[in-house]
Design an enzyme around this catalytic site. Structure first.
Site, PDB file in Angstrom:
ATOM      1  N   TYR A 116     -46.359  52.124 -15.477  1.00 27.22           N
ATOM      2  CA  TYR A 116     -47.380  51.346 -16.190  1.00 27.22           C
ATOM      3  C   TYR A 116     -48.395  50.848 -15.178  1.00 27.22           C
ATOM      4  O   TYR A 116     -48.036  50.428 -14.077  1.00 27.22           O
ATOM      5  CB  TYR A 116     -46.735  50.142 -16.898  1.00 27.22           C
ATOM      6  CG  TYR A 116     -47.730  49.206 -17.555  1.00 27.22           C
ATOM      7  CD1 TYR A 116     -48.097  49.399 -18.882  1.00 27.22           C
ATOM      8  CD2 TYR A 116     -48.304  48.141 -16.852  1.00 27.22           C
ATOM      9  CE1 TYR A 116     -49.004  48.552 -19.503  1.00 27.22           C
ATOM     10  CE2 TYR A 116     -49.226  47.302 -17.460  1.00 27.22           C
ATOM     11  CZ  TYR A 116     -49.565  47.510 -18.784  1.00 27.22           C
ATOM     12  OH  TYR A 116     -50.479  46.679 -19.391  1.00 27.22           O
ATOM     13  N   GLU A 204     -56.027  50.009 -19.249  1.00 28.76           N
ATOM     14  CA  GLU A 204     -54.575  50.099 -19.315  1.00 28.76           C
ATOM     15  C   GLU A 204     -54.152  51.560 -19.366  1.00 28.76           C
ATOM     16  O   GLU A 204     -54.665  52.324 -20.195  1.00 28.76           O
ATOM     17  CB  GLU A 204     -54.057  49.358 -20.554  1.00 28.76           C
ATOM     18  CG  GLU A 204     -52.549  49.200 -20.562  1.00 28.76           C
ATOM     19  CD  GLU A 204     -52.053  48.451 -21.801  1.00 28.76           C
ATOM     20  OE1 GLU A 204     -52.496  48.780 -22.925  1.00 28.76           O
ATOM     21  OE2 GLU A 204     -51.231  47.534 -21.642  1.00 28.76           O
TER      22      GLU A 204
END
Lengths: 393, 307
Positions: A116, A204
């Site tokens: 991530y 993101e």
């Protein structure tokens, strides 16, 4: 402002951030030509809507999954036909869902491990923060809550930008070595440049992946921009997709009104963001449900008040209206005249409670009284809220 | 006494020749505020006239400070140029810069905040209603009004008000004045995610000000500034404090007018902040109509007189 995944990936490529090869189509006829750009083999089919949770979403016709893995391009074409034009409901869209108007095909990359990576503002330090985790593809809030030791943060000093030692620190924490480390370092640096140069609010990448051949790729991309900075980014404004926005919110922005549609049945019209928010709250406090957030700003004109009334009445769920104005500098009489004109122009039949306070309030109240309109006056916010809740009950 | 500004504070207005800046400069002059200079690059040498008031205009903040001794600036310049205007005020060594401008890019504020590290100047805002120290004349005139708040709703006295929102501040001040409770200073810190002065900074000043006997703290969803202030209050503040948080009904992920008013995680919801307020001994106003009464309850419980 938000953009689609395929637009975010194109932006990433401009900044040298590696992504799987992809192509888009907006009509079934275009599927074949679009897919011709990709090699034969496993292909991902991805519905393009702004909301997250697409993979776990359900279409209104019962078909499950807005993101699908297909073994062949032929399968991908069939899958895309089921998604395009269909309406996808996800955890973030609300029950109405969003119509899929673009399909994004990408090469299905072989995944060694998922990570991530995100860049956003850290409000406490007022500096950009890079957030990374070895737990990719998961809900990051859940990772932060359950396994905070697997979440790494690097605060970037805006005076110097992202330093090499900080990139190395992230790479070590993510446990990357060799070609993976080198490729990840390049990706992180370029992602930061992209964040800073485009005035992004958040970038993101979930998941960021490594492949068996040592590549590091942004498999998904979610990008939003700071609305206040759009004036200096015409190239980003060009990416705006009005299909993804509430038509009443678009109309409101044309009149410099700040409007957000909600699920309730009591519309409110207020001056000031804080007062508008707390007007919604007080409606709920007394047992009602707010239909919207609407801030007409500190210096609203008659024309704006009329536009505001038209917008809130465009919502079929609205059963009553609460106007709450604290006229600090704004003249209450100007607002009162705007209300009277607006009500006459739109032929209002719903209950209307008005609470006026502040500058020239007596003249404003006199204007309302003399208008002959069937409106109810509220003395305080609490009084006005209780009255409108009772009237729509 | 008051915090940050007094009726004798000399202020300059950056952007005084614009519609917005000019209108509010006039209202401040009417209130009796010492507006001693205006700054508009390229218009130095002109004069801003309002009734009998003649306010000289300068090309730069430094020139204005040198000629007039102004120590505080109010910024009304448009968003693309506002960050530069703030830095100019900092460079000129002002005590306080109050940025009223709404819509400044976050990146510009990140850079401004970094550039201000170690400097003596304090920044209030941006995207704030400003600051008022009420005066002793009719309708509190003779005080110092910087920004866009309505001066006449104030009354000199002993309550400090701090808020992110303009109209909610007016609501609180109006309730206080209607109950014959005056204020020392009322401060709007602004609704943006990156701002100069926090709730906590202002709470510390009110706590140290002997004239301030009670405090109203008004917050919103988003960020953790209110929580930080509440924890400090619990540990350090002996004065009665009432609190209100706007945005209990705001859906997550939507920006509610103010760029900073957005629920990101479980920690920055209204419910979470209200729970911390209660835990820290702050009397919570259940509705915005209850703000002055909440402070009266808190004062009564501690045996403090507010009038």
């Amino acid at each position: 402002m938000n953009i689609h995944e395929y637009q975010a990936k194109a932006l990433f490529e401009k900044f040298g951030i590696a992504v799987p090869k992809g192509t888009t189509a907006t009509t079934p006829e275009a599927f074949i030509t679009a897919l011709a750009d990709l090699p034969e083999g496993p292909t991902m089919v991805k519905s393009q809507i702004h909301a997250g949770g697409r993979g776990k979403g359900t279409f209104t016709d019962g078909f499950k999954g807005g993101v699908k893995f297909c073994k062949t391009k032929h399968d991908a074409r069939e899958m895309a036909a089921k998604m395009l034009g269909n309406t996808l409901v996800t955890a973030q869209t609300g029950p109405a869902g969003r119509k899929v108007q673009t399909i994004y095909f990408t090469v299905a990359s072989e995944i060694k491990k998922e990570y991530y990576l995100a860049i956003l503002l850290d409000r406490n330090s007022a500096k950009p923060v890079i957030v990374a985790s070895t737990e990719g593809g998961m809900d990051i809030e859940k990772v932060a809550h359950d396994t905070p030791e697997k979440l790494f943060k690097i605060i970037v000093d805006p005076a110097y930008g992202l330093a090499d030692f900080q990139v190395r620190e992230l790479i070590f924490k993510l446990g990357l070595t060799g070609a993976e480390a080198k490729n990840a370092a390049k990706l992180i640096r370029n992602l930061y440049t992209c964040y800073w140069e485009t005035d992004a609010a958040m970038l993101e990448v979930n998941p960021l992946i490594t492949t068996p051949t040592g590549e590091v790729l942004a498999l998904d991309a979610k990008v939003s921009f700071d609305d206040n900075a759009l004036f200096r980014h015409p190239e980003i404004v060009a990416l705006r997709d009005l299909n993804e926005e509430d038509s009443k919110e678009i109309e409101a922005s044309k009149h410099s009104l700040s409007y957000i549609a909600l699920d309730g049945n009591i519309a409110c019209l207020v001056n000031g963001a804080g007062l508008a928010m707390s007007t919604m709250d007080i409606i709920q406090h007394f047992g009602g449900t707010p239909a919207n957030f609407l801030d007409v700003g500190g210096g609203a004109t008659k024309a704006q008040v009329i536009a505001a009334f038209k917008i809130i009445l465009g919502d079929p769920n609205v059963k009553g209206i609460l106007v709450n104005i604290f006229g600090g500098i704004m003249d209450c009489n100007v607002i009162a005249q705007g209300i009277v004109e607006a009500v006459k122009e739109v032929g209002l039949t719903l209950p209307l409670v008005v609470r006026l306070e502040g500058n020239n309030v007596l003249a404003g109240k006199a204007t309302l009284d003399a208008s002959g309109l069937a409106l109810v006056s509220g003395s305080t916010m609490a009084d006005a809220a209780q009255k409108i809740v009772k009237l729509v009950a | 006494m008051a915090i940050l500004i007094t009726p004798s504070t000399k202020i300059l207005v950056q952007g005084i020749t614009g519609d917005f800046g000019g209108r509010h400069a006039k209202l401040s002059l009417d209130y009796g505020t010492q507006v001693v200079a205006g700054v508009t690059p390229g218009k130095g040498g002109l004069v801003f006239t309002h009734g009998a008031h003649q306010v000289p205009i300068f090309n730069s903040v430094a020139d204005a400070v040198k000629a007039t001794g102004a120590t505080v600036s109010a910024i009304f310049v448009p968003p693309p140029f506002a960050a530069d205007a703030i830095l100019e005020g900092v460079d000129a060594g002002l005590d306080l810069v109050v940025a009223i401008t709404e819509g400044i890019p976050v990146k510009d504020m990140i850079r401004v905040k970094r550039a201000m590290q170690g400097k003596a100047t304090r920044l209030l805002g941006p995207n704030c209603p400003g600051i008022v120290t009420p005066g002793t004349g009719k309708d509190s005139s003779g005080g110092c009004r910087i920004g866009i708040a309505p001066g006449y709703i104030h009354k000199p006295g002993h309550v400090g008000v701090v808020s992110r929102s303009g109209t909610l501040t007016y609501e609180a001040v109006f309730q206080l004045t209607s109950k014959n409770i005056g204020q020392t200073t009322c401060v709007g810190i602004g609704g943006d995610p990156v701002n100069g002065t926090s709730h906590l900074d202002i709470i510390k000043l009110f706590n140290a000000d002997p004239e301030t006997h009670g405090i109203i703290l008004i917050g919103e969803i988003g960020g953790n500034a209110e929580v930080e202030a509440a924890r400090w209050i619990k540990a350090n503040c002996k004065k009665p404090v009432a609190g209100f948080i706007a945005g209990a009904t705001a859906p997550a992920g939507r920006r509610m007018g103010h760029a900073g008013a957005i629920v990101g995680g479980a920690e920055d919801t209204a419910a979470a902040k209200i729970a911390v307020f209660k835990e820290c001994g702050i009397e919570v106003a259940e509705t915005p109509s209850d703000m002055a009464d909440a402070l009266l309850r808190a004062a009564k419980a501690m045996g403090v007189t507010l009038t």
